[in-house]
Design a protein around this motif. Structure first.
Motif, PDB file in Angstrom:
ATOM      1  N   PRO A 133       8.314  22.071   7.193  1.00 13.75           N
ATOM      2  CA  PRO A 133       8.000  22.248   5.794  1.00 13.75           C
ATOM      3  C   PRO A 133       9.055  22.014   4.958  1.00 13.75           C
ATOM      4  O   PRO A 133       8.816  22.014   3.625  1.00 13.75           O
ATOM      5  CB  PRO A 133       8.023  24.050   6.086  1.00 13.75           C
ATOM      6  N   SER A 165       3.512  28.182  11.630  1.00 17.19           N
ATOM      7  CA  SER A 165       3.363  26.797  11.983  1.00 17.19           C
ATOM      8  C   SER A 165       1.843  26.438  11.164  1.00 17.19           C
ATOM      9  O   SER A 165       1.641  25.132  11.055  1.00 17.19           O
ATOM     10  CB  SER A 165       2.993  26.597  13.778  1.00 17.19           C
ATOM     11  N   SER A 166       1.046  27.215  10.900  1.00 17.67           N
ATOM     12  CA  SER A 166      -0.134  26.919   9.810  1.00 17.67           C
ATOM     13  C   SER A 166       0.416  26.312   8.822  1.00 17.67           C
ATOM     14  O   SER A 166      -0.367  25.800   8.042  1.00 17.67           O
ATOM     15  CB  SER A 166      -0.825  28.133   9.938  1.00 17.67           C
ATOM     16  N   ASP A 167       1.441  26.252   8.343  1.00 22.06           N
ATOM     17  CA  ASP A 167       2.077  25.752   7.013  1.00 22.06           C
ATOM     18  C   ASP A 167       2.205  23.949   7.163  1.00 22.06           C
ATOM     19  O   ASP A 167       2.340  23.436   6.482  1.00 22.06           O
ATOM     20  CB  ASP A 167       3.408  26.266   6.602  1.00 22.06           C
ATOM     21  N   TYR A 168       2.310  23.631   8.391  1.00 21.81           N
ATOM     22  CA  TYR A 168       2.355  22.285   8.668  1.00 21.81           C
ATOM     23  C   TYR A 168       1.531  21.640   9.505  1.00 21.81           C
ATOM     24  O   TYR A 168       1.530  20.454   9.924  1.00 21.81           O
ATOM     25  CB  TYR A 168       4.114  21.886   8.832  1.00 21.81           C
ATOM     26  N   PHE A 169       1.059  22.578  10.558  1.00 21.53           N
ATOM     27  CA  PHE A 169       0.534  22.013  11.740  1.00 21.53           C
ATOM     28  C   PHE A 169      -1.050  21.956  11.382  1.00 21.53           C
ATOM     29  O   PHE A 169      -1.668  22.973  11.153  1.00 21.53           O
ATOM     30  CB  PHE A 169       0.582  22.899  13.101  1.00 21.53           C
ATOM     31  N   ASP A 170      -1.822  20.742  11.466  1.00 21.37           N
ATOM     32  CA  ASP A 170      -2.997  20.847  11.156  1.00 21.37           C
ATOM     33  C   ASP A 170      -4.355  20.839  12.345  1.00 21.37           C
ATOM     34  O   ASP A 170      -5.174  21.719  12.417  1.00 21.37           O
ATOM     35  CB  ASP A 170      -3.490  19.452  10.302  1.00 21.37           C
ATOM     36  N   HIS A 220       6.253  17.962   5.133  1.00 20.49           N
ATOM     37  CA  HIS A 220       5.499  17.194   5.943  1.00 20.49           C
ATOM     38  C   HIS A 220       4.535  18.026   6.726  1.00 20.49           C
ATOM     39  O   HIS A 220       4.583  19.290   6.857  1.00 20.49           O
ATOM     40  CB  HIS A 220       6.467  16.440   6.975  1.00 20.49           C
ATOM     41  N   THR A 221       3.287  17.365   7.252  1.00 20.54           N
ATOM     42  CA  THR A 221       2.540  17.936   8.171  1.00 20.54           C
ATOM     43  C   THR A 221       2.159  17.131   9.497  1.00 20.54           C
ATOM     44  O   THR A 221       2.454  15.972   9.386  1.00 20.54           O
ATOM     45  CB  THR A 221       1.099  18.074   7.367  1.00 20.54           C
ATOM     46  N   THR A 248      -2.692  13.870   7.653  1.00 17.60           N
ATOM     47  CA  THR A 248      -1.305  14.629   7.722  1.00 17.60           C
ATOM     48  C   THR A 248      -0.184  13.394   7.526  1.00 17.60           C
ATOM     49  O   THR A 248      -0.536  12.086   7.485  1.00 17.60           O
ATOM     50  CB  THR A 248      -1.072  15.053   9.075  1.00 17.60           C
ATOM     51  N   THR A 249       1.138  13.774   7.374  1.00 17.52           N
ATOM     52  CA  THR A 249       2.146  13.033   7.340  1.00 17.52           C
ATOM     53  C   THR A 249       2.458  12.294   8.796  1.00 17.52           C
ATOM     54  O   THR A 249       2.833  10.950   8.698  1.00 17.52           O
ATOM     55  CB  THR A 249       3.484  13.611   7.038  1.00 17.52           C
TER      56      THR A 249
END
Length: 172
Positions: free
Chosen positions: A19, A46-51, A23-24, A96-97
């Motif tokens: 975060p 983790s929902s802020d960056y894990f898709d 990045h994701t 994602t990144t």
């Protein structure tokens, strides 16, 4: 499942690093069967960056992801080209990144002289900004010892450490 965890575990470090970098990440997992995604989602926030995590265990699942038939036929599922294409395809499909992939032999059967039980290819693919030509994919080959469960944990944690190394390098 913390036998091979550092203190703090890498998934907690990534909870700060991803975060902070904006990045994701998404994963395509074969031999780890979703364990990387599970470790990431063990951490609140983790929902802020894990898709997503895609478990692409079979050849057909890898084809559906976007791995080429030629790579699978020529090199086999446990190979550098397949790990590279898995990481790139999951990154691109998820938007994602980062894309992270694992393909290997967790055992206790399935190994060979060239690819013994514990062999894994871990891929990390980065999506640079359009027009910068900074996108890339990196793959490493490793061999781990232990039971099937121990090998899977070592692979998952190494994949997360590899992601963390790349995130650190990508920071401005």
């Amino acid at each position: 499942m913390r036998e091979y965890a550092a203190d703090p575990p890498i998934e907690e470090e990534l909870n700060d690093e991803l975060p902070a970098a904006g990045h994701t990440v998404a994963t395509a997992e074969s031999c780890t069967g979703g364990l990387i995604g599970s470790l990431l989602t063990d951490v609140s926030g983790s929902s802020d960056y894990f898709d997503r995590s895609l478990v692409t265990y079979t050849y057909d699942a890898k084809l559906d992801l976007g791995v080429s038939r030629e790579a699978l036929d020529e090199h086999g599922a446990v190979s550098e080209p397949v790990a590279r294409q898995m990481a790139q395809a999951t990154r691109d499909a998820a938007g994602t990144t980062w894309g992270v992939s694992t393909t290997g032999i967790a055992g206790p059967t399935g190994g060979s002289d060239g690819k013994p039980v514990g062999t894994v290819y871990i891929g990390v693919a980065y999506a640079g900004d359009w027009g910068t030509q900074t996108s890339y994919a990196d793959v490493e080959r490793r061999e781990f010892d232990g039971t099937r469960t121990e090998i899977k944990e070592q692979i998952a944690r190494r994949a997360l450490r590899k992601l963390g190394e790349h995130v650190a390098e990508a920071r401005p």
